[in-house]
Design an enzyme around this catalytic site. Structure first.
Site, mmCIF file in Angstrom:
data_model
loop_
_atom_site.group_PDB
_atom_site.id
_atom_site.type_symbol
_atom_site.label_atom_id
_atom_site.label_comp_id
_atom_site.label_asym_id
_atom_site.label_seq_id
_atom_site.Cartn_x
_atom_site.Cartn_y
_atom_site.Cartn_z
ATOM 1 N N GLN A 78 77.774 80.837 -1.377
ATOM 2 C CA GLN A 78 76.262 81.100 -1.736
ATOM 3 C C GLN A 78 75.890 80.315 -3.164
ATOM 4 O O GLN A 78 75.837 80.947 -4.059
ATOM 5 C CB GLN A 78 75.941 82.712 -1.835
ATOM 6 C CG GLN A 78 74.575 82.882 -2.212
ATOM 7 C CD GLN A 78 73.970 83.542 -0.915
ATOM 8 O OE1 GLN A 78 74.487 83.879 0.000
ATOM 9 N NE2 GLN A 78 72.532 83.259 -1.032
ATOM 10 N N PHE A 79 75.513 79.052 -3.045
ATOM 11 C CA PHE A 79 75.161 78.324 -4.061
ATOM 12 C C PHE A 79 73.901 78.760 -4.821
ATOM 13 O O PHE A 79 73.495 78.686 -5.988
ATOM 14 C CB PHE A 79 74.871 76.939 -3.771
ATOM 15 C CG PHE A 79 73.958 76.415 -3.282
ATOM 16 C CD1 PHE A 79 72.676 75.953 -3.709
ATOM 17 C CD2 PHE A 79 73.887 76.588 -1.805
ATOM 18 C CE1 PHE A 79 71.680 75.649 -3.061
ATOM 19 C CE2 PHE A 79 72.645 76.117 -0.924
ATOM 20 C CZ PHE A 79 71.566 75.815 -1.865
ATOM 21 N N THR A 80 73.100 79.499 -4.133
ATOM 22 C CA THR A 80 71.703 79.961 -4.525
ATOM 23 C C THR A 80 72.008 81.014 -5.685
ATOM 24 O O THR A 80 71.054 81.211 -6.330
ATOM 25 C CB THR A 80 70.770 80.406 -3.558
ATOM 26 O OG1 THR A 80 71.605 81.489 -2.722
ATOM 27 C CG2 THR A 80 70.584 79.413 -2.326
#
Length: 150
Positions: A78-80
């Protein structure tokens, strides 16, 4: 590294209408990796995860770990989690690690977590458009960041 841990009754990941992974009781972990993360961050974080006492005893008190209850873990990249929202309304993800940094660390995180858990950790697919479903149990949701260990 930054994670969001959700204690779940069940969780699953679907990609292109195909269920890639599912778990019963345990943790859904959303994992974000930044450029400065190392294997030291992995070691600290996985020890925290497997020893986190957020499962209920018979008296209803959260005092049992995932090891104690034999729970499962599903990890989703989950890079966000590294969104910067200070300027304007469109987030920036400049702190999120590039694929050549994040993929090996993601895989190492999952492997080390599987080792300490004593069973295979289920995963999503790095970089894929995933549909994540869960039943948050409690709800219990905890955020951890290896840059904020104290």
């Amino acid at each position: 590294m930054r994670i969001v841990i959700q204690r779940v009754s069940r969780a699953s990941v679907t990609i292109d209408q195909h269920q890639k992974a599912s778990i019963g009781e345990g943790f859904l972990i959303l994992l974000g990796i930044e450029e400065s993360d190392t294997t030291d961050d992995i070691d600290w974080l996985v020890r925290k995860v497997v020893n986190l006492r957020v499962f209920n005893e018979t008296a209803g008190v959260m005092n049992r770990s995932i090891l104690d209850v034999g729970g499962e873990i599903l990890v989703v990249s989950q890079f966000t989690l590294f969104a910067s929202y200070k300027k304007g309304n469109r987030p920036s993800w400049l702190r999120a690690a590039r694929h050549e940094v994040s993929i090996p660390l993601y895989e190492a995180f999952c492997a080390r977590l599987s080792e300490l858990l004593g069973q295979e950790v289920k995963t999503g697919e790095f970089g894929a458009d995933m549909k994540v479903e869960l039943v948050n149990d409690g709800p219990v949701t905890i955020c951890m960041d290896t840059k904020n260990k104290e």
